[in-house]
Design an enzyme around this catalytic site. Structure first.
Site, PDB file in Angstrom:
ATOM      1  N   ASP A  77      39.405  41.331  42.208  1.00 12.21           N
ATOM      2  CA  ASP A  77      39.327  42.148  43.424  1.00 12.21           C
ATOM      3  C   ASP A  77      39.007  41.227  44.599  1.00 12.21           C
ATOM      4  O   ASP A  77      37.905  40.682  44.700  1.00 12.21           O
ATOM      5  CB  ASP A  77      38.231  43.199  43.230  1.00 12.21           C
ATOM      6  CG  ASP A  77      38.099  44.155  44.414  1.00 12.21           C
ATOM      7  OD1 ASP A  77      38.509  43.799  45.531  1.00 12.21           O
ATOM      8  OD2 ASP A  77      37.543  45.249  44.223  1.00 12.21           O
ATOM      9  N   VAL A  78      39.990  41.058  45.498  1.00 21.74           N
ATOM     10  CA  VAL A  78      39.818  40.125  46.624  1.00 21.74           C
ATOM     11  C   VAL A  78      39.945  40.879  47.946  1.00 21.74           C
ATOM     12  O   VAL A  78      40.976  41.464  48.252  1.00 21.74           O
ATOM     13  CB  VAL A  78      40.831  38.959  46.545  1.00 21.74           C
ATOM     14  CG1 VAL A  78      40.465  38.031  45.404  1.00 21.74           C
ATOM     15  CG2 VAL A  78      42.268  39.446  46.366  1.00 21.74           C
ATOM     16  N   GLU A  79      38.863  40.859  48.724  1.00 20.44           N
ATOM     17  CA  GLU A  79      38.779  41.526  50.023  1.00 20.44           C
ATOM     18  C   GLU A  79      37.820  40.739  50.900  1.00 20.44           C
ATOM     19  O   GLU A  79      37.050  39.920  50.405  1.00 20.44           O
ATOM     20  CB  GLU A  79      38.234  42.956  49.868  1.00 20.44           C
ATOM     21  CG  GLU A  79      38.872  43.791  48.781  1.00 20.44           C
ATOM     22  CD  GLU A  79      38.084  45.052  48.494  1.00 20.44           C
ATOM     23  OE1 GLU A  79      37.719  45.755  49.470  1.00 20.44           O
ATOM     24  OE2 GLU A  79      37.819  45.348  47.316  1.00 20.44           O
ATOM     25  N   TRP A  80      37.854  41.013  52.206  1.00 19.99           N
ATOM     26  CA  TRP A  80      36.808  40.494  53.076  1.00 19.99           C
ATOM     27  C   TRP A  80      35.573  41.376  52.919  1.00 19.99           C
ATOM     28  O   TRP A  80      35.686  42.601  52.836  1.00 19.99           O
ATOM     29  CB  TRP A  80      37.252  40.502  54.528  1.00 19.99           C
ATOM     30  CG  TRP A  80      38.388  39.573  54.838  1.00 19.99           C
ATOM     31  CD1 TRP A  80      39.559  39.893  55.451  1.00 19.99           C
ATOM     32  CD2 TRP A  80      38.461  38.163  54.567  1.00 19.99           C
ATOM     33  NE1 TRP A  80      40.364  38.776  55.582  1.00 19.99           N
ATOM     34  CE2 TRP A  80      39.713  37.699  55.044  1.00 19.99           C
ATOM     35  CE3 TRP A  80      37.597  37.249  53.959  1.00 19.99           C
ATOM     36  CZ2 TRP A  80      40.116  36.370  54.945  1.00 19.99           C
ATOM     37  CZ3 TRP A  80      38.000  35.922  53.860  1.00 19.99           C
ATOM     38  CH2 TRP A  80      39.238  35.493  54.345  1.00 19.99           C
TER      39      TRP A  80
ATOM     40  N   ARG B 123      36.219  48.133  52.230  1.00 21.51           N
ATOM     41  CA  ARG B 123      35.158  48.432  51.284  1.00 21.51           C
ATOM     42  C   ARG B 123      34.119  47.337  51.388  1.00 21.51           C
ATOM     43  O   ARG B 123      34.420  46.215  51.783  1.00 21.51           O
ATOM     44  CB  ARG B 123      35.713  48.473  49.857  1.00 21.51           C
ATOM     45  CG  ARG B 123      36.750  49.562  49.672  1.00 21.51           C
ATOM     46  CD  ARG B 123      37.035  49.806  48.233  1.00 21.51           C
ATOM     47  NE  ARG B 123      37.615  48.629  47.590  1.00 21.51           N
ATOM     48  CZ  ARG B 123      37.905  48.573  46.301  1.00 21.51           C
ATOM     49  NH1 ARG B 123      37.666  49.592  45.531  1.00 21.51           N
ATOM     50  NH2 ARG B 123      38.444  47.508  45.771  1.00 21.51           N
TER      51      ARG B 123
END
Length: 308
Positions: free
Chosen positions: A140-143, A303
Protein backbone atom coordinates in the site's frame (compact mmCIF):
# COMPACT_ATOMS: atom_id res chain seq x y z
CA UNK A 1 -60.72 8.51 -24.35
CA UNK A 2 -59.09 9.98 -21.23
CA UNK A 3 -59.07 6.58 -19.49
CA UNK A 4 -57.28 5.13 -22.48
CA UNK A 5 -54.73 7.93 -22.33
CA UNK A 6 -54.17 7.29 -18.61
CA UNK A 7 -53.70 3.58 -19.24
CA UNK A 8 -51.23 4.28 -22.04
CA UNK A 9 -49.35 6.76 -19.84
CA UNK A 10 -49.22 4.28 -16.98
CA UNK A 11 -48.01 1.58 -19.34
CA UNK A 12 -45.29 3.92 -20.57
CA UNK A 13 -44.12 4.62 -17.04
CA UNK A 14 -44.05 0.91 -16.21
CA UNK A 15 -42.10 0.20 -19.39
CA UNK A 16 -39.57 2.92 -18.58
CA UNK A 17 -39.20 1.62 -15.03
CA UNK A 18 -38.68 -1.85 -16.42
CA UNK A 19 -35.96 -0.64 -18.73
CA UNK A 20 -34.20 1.23 -15.94
CA UNK A 21 -34.49 -1.80 -13.68
CA UNK A 22 -33.07 -3.93 -16.43
CA UNK A 23 -30.07 -1.62 -16.75
CA UNK A 24 -29.40 -1.58 -13.01
CA UNK A 25 -30.67 -5.07 -12.32
CA UNK A 26 -27.61 -7.17 -13.20
CA UNK A 27 -25.37 -5.15 -10.87
CA UNK A 28 -27.90 -5.11 -8.04
CA UNK A 29 -28.74 -8.78 -8.49
CA UNK A 30 -25.11 -9.83 -8.02
CA UNK A 31 -24.93 -8.62 -4.42
CA UNK A 32 -28.44 -7.79 -3.21
CA UNK A 33 -27.38 -7.87 0.47
CA UNK A 34 -24.71 -5.21 -0.02
CA UNK A 35 -25.30 -1.47 -0.32
CA UNK A 36 -23.66 1.93 -0.01
CA UNK A 37 -24.47 4.71 2.45
CA UNK A 38 -23.34 7.33 -0.10
CA UNK A 39 -23.38 5.81 -3.59
CA UNK A 40 -21.89 7.62 -6.59
CA UNK A 41 -23.03 7.07 -10.17
CA UNK A 42 -19.47 7.56 -11.42
CA UNK A 43 -18.44 4.09 -10.23
CA UNK A 44 -21.38 2.14 -11.64
CA UNK A 45 -18.99 0.19 -13.88
CA UNK A 46 -17.32 -1.28 -10.79
CA UNK A 47 -20.67 -2.30 -9.33
CA UNK A 48 -21.33 -4.38 -12.44
CA UNK A 49 -18.22 -6.51 -11.99
CA UNK A 50 -19.06 -10.11 -11.17
CA UNK A 51 -16.38 -10.63 -8.51
CA UNK A 52 -16.35 -8.19 -5.61
CA UNK A 53 -14.81 -7.99 -2.18
CA UNK A 54 -13.83 -5.68 0.66
CA UNK A 55 -10.78 -4.38 2.49
CA UNK A 56 -10.73 -4.00 6.25
CA UNK A 57 -8.65 -3.09 9.28
CA UNK A 58 -9.10 -2.59 13.02
CA UNK A 59 -11.58 0.20 12.34
CA UNK A 60 -14.23 -2.28 11.24
CA UNK A 61 -14.21 -3.74 14.76
CA UNK A 62 -15.56 -7.22 15.41
CA UNK A 63 -16.62 -8.87 12.15
CA UNK A 64 -19.16 -11.66 11.67
CA UNK A 65 -17.36 -13.44 8.86
CA UNK A 66 -20.17 -15.89 8.18
CA UNK A 67 -22.52 -12.98 7.40
CA UNK A 68 -19.84 -11.34 5.26
CA UNK A 69 -19.49 -14.58 3.32
CA UNK A 70 -23.26 -15.00 3.01
CA UNK A 71 -23.49 -11.53 1.46
CA UNK A 72 -21.43 -12.79 -1.46
CA UNK A 73 -18.00 -11.45 -0.53
CA UNK A 74 -15.43 -13.20 -2.71
CA UNK A 75 -12.23 -11.74 -1.33
CA UNK A 76 -10.91 -9.55 1.45
CA UNK A 77 -7.65 -7.65 1.80
CA UNK A 78 -6.83 -6.87 5.41
CA UNK A 79 -4.30 -4.61 7.01
CA UNK A 80 -1.42 -6.48 8.59
CA UNK A 81 1.53 -4.16 9.08
CA UNK A 82 2.55 -0.53 8.81
CA UNK A 83 6.01 0.99 8.72
CA UNK A 84 8.51 -0.90 10.83
CA UNK A 85 6.74 -1.34 14.16
CA UNK A 86 2.95 -1.36 13.82
CA UNK A 87 0.77 -4.49 13.62
CA UNK A 88 -2.96 -4.08 13.15
CA UNK A 89 -4.38 -5.34 16.46
CA UNK A 90 -7.23 -7.19 14.72
CA UNK A 91 -5.16 -8.75 11.98
CA UNK A 92 -4.69 -12.23 13.42
CA UNK A 93 -8.33 -12.71 14.35
CA UNK A 94 -9.46 -11.32 10.99
CA UNK A 95 -7.04 -13.61 9.18
CA UNK A 96 -8.36 -16.67 11.00
CA UNK A 97 -12.01 -15.59 10.78
CA UNK A 98 -11.98 -15.07 7.03
CA UNK A 99 -10.33 -18.46 6.51
CA UNK A 100 -12.93 -20.23 8.65
CA UNK A 101 -15.69 -18.60 6.61
CA UNK A 102 -14.08 -19.64 3.34
CA UNK A 103 -13.30 -16.15 2.03
CA UNK A 104 -10.12 -15.67 0.01
CA UNK A 105 -7.92 -13.32 2.03
CA UNK A 106 -4.73 -11.39 1.55
CA UNK A 107 -2.61 -9.13 3.77
CA UNK A 108 -1.34 -5.64 3.05
CA UNK A 109 1.58 -3.60 4.30
CA UNK A 110 1.20 0.19 4.57
CA UNK A 111 4.51 1.84 3.62
CA UNK A 112 6.09 4.62 5.68
CA UNK A 113 8.47 6.69 3.58
CA UNK A 114 10.43 7.87 6.63
CA UNK A 115 11.40 4.29 7.57
CA UNK A 116 14.18 2.41 5.76
CA UNK A 117 13.00 -0.33 3.45
CA UNK A 118 14.97 -3.04 5.23
CA UNK A 119 13.26 -2.25 8.55
CA UNK A 120 9.84 -2.56 6.93
CA UNK A 121 10.84 -5.80 5.22
CA UNK A 122 11.96 -7.28 8.52
CA UNK A 123 8.67 -6.23 10.12
CA UNK A 124 6.25 -7.56 7.52
CA UNK A 125 8.20 -10.81 7.16
CA UNK A 126 7.71 -11.29 10.87
CA UNK A 127 3.93 -10.84 10.75
CA UNK A 128 2.52 -11.60 7.29
CA UNK A 129 1.73 -15.34 7.11
CA UNK A 130 3.10 -17.53 4.35
CA UNK A 131 -0.13 -19.47 3.98
CA UNK A 132 -0.19 -21.26 0.61
CA UNK A 133 -3.93 -20.61 0.23
CA UNK A 134 -3.65 -16.86 0.85
CA UNK A 135 -4.02 -14.25 -1.86
CA UNK A 136 -0.84 -12.48 -2.95
CA UNK A 137 0.22 -9.70 -0.56
CA UNK A 138 -0.34 -6.00 -1.19
CA UNK A 139 2.07 -3.08 -0.93
CA UNK A 140 0.00 0.00 0.00
CA UNK A 141 1.78 3.13 -1.26
CA UNK A 142 0.36 6.62 -0.58
CA UNK A 143 1.48 9.98 0.72
CA UNK A 144 1.00 10.06 4.48
CA UNK A 145 -0.73 13.40 4.96
CA UNK A 146 -1.87 14.02 8.51
CA UNK A 147 0.60 11.61 10.10
CA UNK A 148 3.92 12.02 11.85
CA UNK A 149 5.55 10.64 8.69
CA UNK A 150 4.22 13.25 6.27
CA UNK A 151 7.30 14.46 4.45
CA UNK A 152 7.64 13.57 0.78
CA UNK A 153 10.74 11.85 -0.50
CA UNK A 154 12.11 11.94 -4.03
CA UNK A 155 10.62 9.83 -6.79
CA UNK A 156 13.90 7.94 -7.14
CA UNK A 157 13.92 7.11 -3.42
CA UNK A 158 10.31 5.95 -3.51
CA UNK A 159 10.85 3.67 -6.49
CA UNK A 160 13.96 2.15 -4.95
CA UNK A 161 12.18 1.42 -1.67
CA UNK A 162 9.28 -0.10 -3.58
CA UNK A 163 11.59 -2.36 -5.58
CA UNK A 164 13.15 -3.65 -2.38
CA UNK A 165 9.82 -4.27 -0.65
CA UNK A 166 8.08 -5.80 -3.67
CA UNK A 167 10.95 -8.24 -4.14
CA UNK A 168 10.92 -9.08 -0.43
CA UNK A 169 7.16 -9.68 -0.35
CA UNK A 170 7.47 -12.00 -3.34
CA UNK A 171 10.39 -13.86 -1.81
CA UNK A 172 8.55 -14.20 1.51
CA UNK A 173 5.21 -15.44 0.16
CA UNK A 174 6.19 -16.93 -3.19
CA UNK A 175 3.51 -14.77 -4.83
CA UNK A 176 3.70 -11.71 -7.02
CA UNK A 177 2.51 -8.72 -4.94
CA UNK A 178 -0.24 -6.25 -5.79
CA UNK A 179 0.35 -2.49 -5.69
CA UNK A 180 -2.39 -0.41 -4.04
CA UNK A 181 -2.34 3.32 -4.67
CA UNK A 182 -4.49 6.43 -5.05
CA UNK A 183 -4.82 9.14 -7.68
CA UNK A 184 -2.32 11.61 -6.22
CA UNK A 185 0.48 9.15 -5.54
CA UNK A 186 0.07 7.45 -8.90
CA UNK A 187 0.31 10.79 -10.69
CA UNK A 188 3.37 11.85 -8.71
CA UNK A 189 5.30 8.58 -8.77
CA UNK A 190 3.87 5.58 -10.55
CA UNK A 191 2.87 6.57 -14.07
CA UNK A 192 4.75 4.20 -16.37
CA UNK A 193 6.27 2.21 -13.50
CA UNK A 194 5.89 -1.45 -12.44
CA UNK A 195 3.62 -2.17 -15.39
CA UNK A 196 3.92 -5.95 -15.02
CA UNK A 197 2.51 -5.84 -11.48
CA UNK A 198 -1.20 -5.99 -10.67
CA UNK A 199 -2.59 -2.60 -9.66
CA UNK A 200 -5.35 -1.96 -7.12
CA UNK A 201 -6.57 1.58 -7.74
CA UNK A 202 -8.79 3.90 -5.76
CA UNK A 203 -11.49 6.04 -7.36
CA UNK A 204 -14.76 6.61 -5.53
CA UNK A 205 -16.39 9.19 -7.82
CA UNK A 206 -15.34 8.50 -11.41
CA UNK A 207 -14.26 5.74 -13.80
CA UNK A 208 -10.61 4.80 -13.41
CA UNK A 209 -9.85 5.85 -16.98
CA UNK A 210 -10.82 9.40 -16.02
CA UNK A 211 -8.39 9.48 -13.10
CA UNK A 212 -5.36 7.38 -14.07
CA UNK A 213 -2.99 7.27 -17.00
CA UNK A 214 -2.95 3.49 -16.98
CA UNK A 215 -4.29 1.17 -19.63
CA UNK A 216 -5.59 -1.53 -17.32
CA UNK A 217 -6.52 -2.26 -13.75
CA UNK A 218 -6.86 -5.43 -11.68
CA UNK A 219 -8.71 -4.27 -8.55
CA UNK A 220 -10.83 -1.15 -8.10
CA UNK A 221 -11.63 0.36 -4.70
CA UNK A 222 -14.84 2.06 -5.72
CA UNK A 223 -16.37 3.20 -2.43
CA UNK A 224 -15.36 3.83 1.16
CA UNK A 225 -18.99 3.95 2.32
CA UNK A 226 -20.07 0.42 1.52
CA UNK A 227 -22.44 -1.50 3.75
CA UNK A 228 -22.00 -5.25 4.16
CA UNK A 229 -23.83 -7.58 6.55
CA UNK A 230 -21.54 -8.69 9.37
CA UNK A 231 -19.73 -5.33 9.53
CA UNK A 232 -20.93 -2.37 11.55
CA UNK A 233 -20.72 0.93 9.68
CA UNK A 234 -18.92 1.77 6.47
CA UNK A 235 -16.43 -0.51 4.74
CA UNK A 236 -14.40 -0.21 1.55
CA UNK A 237 -15.77 -2.20 -1.36
CA UNK A 238 -13.68 -3.43 -4.28
CA UNK A 239 -14.10 -5.08 -7.68
CA UNK A 240 -11.93 -7.57 -9.56
CA UNK A 241 -11.45 -6.78 -13.25
CA UNK A 242 -12.03 -10.20 -14.74
CA UNK A 243 -14.09 -13.36 -15.01
CA UNK A 244 -14.65 -16.31 -12.71
CA UNK A 245 -12.19 -18.29 -14.80
CA UNK A 246 -9.49 -15.63 -14.51
CA UNK A 247 -10.05 -15.18 -10.78
CA UNK A 248 -9.78 -18.92 -10.13
CA UNK A 249 -6.70 -19.29 -12.34
CA UNK A 250 -4.99 -16.33 -10.67
CA UNK A 251 -5.62 -17.85 -7.24
CA UNK A 252 -4.15 -21.15 -8.45
CA UNK A 253 -1.08 -19.46 -9.90
CA UNK A 254 -1.96 -20.26 -13.51
CA UNK A 255 -2.77 -16.72 -14.66
CA UNK A 256 -0.75 -13.54 -14.15
CA UNK A 257 -3.32 -10.76 -13.85
CA UNK A 258 -0.64 -8.06 -14.08
CA UNK A 259 0.55 -9.14 -17.53
CA UNK A 260 -2.67 -10.97 -18.53
CA UNK A 261 -0.56 -14.03 -19.38
CA UNK A 262 -1.30 -17.70 -18.79
CA UNK A 263 1.57 -19.43 -17.04
CA UNK A 264 2.49 -23.08 -16.48
CA UNK A 265 -1.02 -24.43 -16.84
CA UNK A 266 -2.94 -22.80 -19.67
CA UNK A 267 -6.54 -23.66 -20.55
CA UNK A 268 -6.57 -27.15 -21.97
CA UNK A 269 -6.79 -27.65 -25.71
CA UNK A 270 -8.04 -30.94 -27.16
CA UNK A 271 -5.15 -33.26 -27.90
CA UNK A 272 -2.63 -31.08 -26.07
CA UNK A 273 -0.65 -32.48 -23.16
CA UNK A 274 0.34 -30.39 -20.16
CA UNK A 275 3.98 -29.18 -20.14
CA UNK A 276 6.47 -31.51 -18.44
CA UNK A 277 9.84 -31.16 -16.82
CA UNK A 278 12.89 -33.07 -18.00
CA UNK A 279 12.04 -35.75 -15.45
CA UNK A 280 8.66 -36.25 -17.10
CA UNK A 281 6.59 -34.72 -14.33
CA UNK A 282 4.29 -31.76 -14.77
CA UNK A 283 5.95 -28.37 -14.76
CA UNK A 284 5.66 -26.72 -11.34
CA UNK A 285 2.84 -24.23 -11.00
CA UNK A 286 3.54 -20.65 -10.11
CA UNK A 287 2.11 -19.14 -6.95
CA UNK A 288 -0.22 -16.17 -7.12
CA UNK A 289 0.24 -15.58 -10.83
CA UNK A 290 4.04 -15.49 -11.09
CA UNK A 291 6.64 -17.98 -12.36
CA UNK A 292 8.59 -19.80 -9.69
CA UNK A 293 11.74 -18.19 -11.10
CA UNK A 294 12.22 -15.05 -9.01
CA UNK A 295 13.02 -11.65 -10.46
CA UNK A 296 15.28 -9.94 -8.07
CA UNK A 297 -7.64 15.45 -12.84
CA UNK A 298 -8.55 17.00 -9.47
CA UNK A 299 -6.84 15.83 -6.36
CA UNK A 300 -8.76 14.01 -3.67
CA UNK A 301 -8.37 13.60 0.05
CA UNK A 302 -5.81 11.11 1.33
CA UNK A 303 -6.06 8.25 3.72
CA UNK A 304 -3.81 8.72 6.73
CA UNK A 305 -1.50 6.40 8.57
CA UNK A 306 -3.22 4.02 11.00
CA UNK A 307 -6.57 4.81 9.35
CA UNK A 308 -6.91 1.66 7.23
Amino acid sequence: MRLGFVKRAALGVLTLCGLLTGLAGPAAALYPKKSDSSPHHGVREARRQAIQGIDISRWQGEIDWDKVKDAGTRFVFMKATEGGDHLDPNFRQNWAGAKRAGIARGAYHFVWWCRPAHEQVRWFKRHIPRDPDALPPVLDVEWQHGSQCNRKVSRAQVLEKMRIMLAALQEHTGKKPIIYTDINFHEDILEGEFNDYPYWLRSTAAPLKHRYKREQWEFWQFTTTGRVPGITGDVDRNAFFGSEKQFAAWREGRFDIGTRQWLASEPRVAGRKPPTTSAGSRAPKAAGGTPLRMAPPARIGQRTAHSD
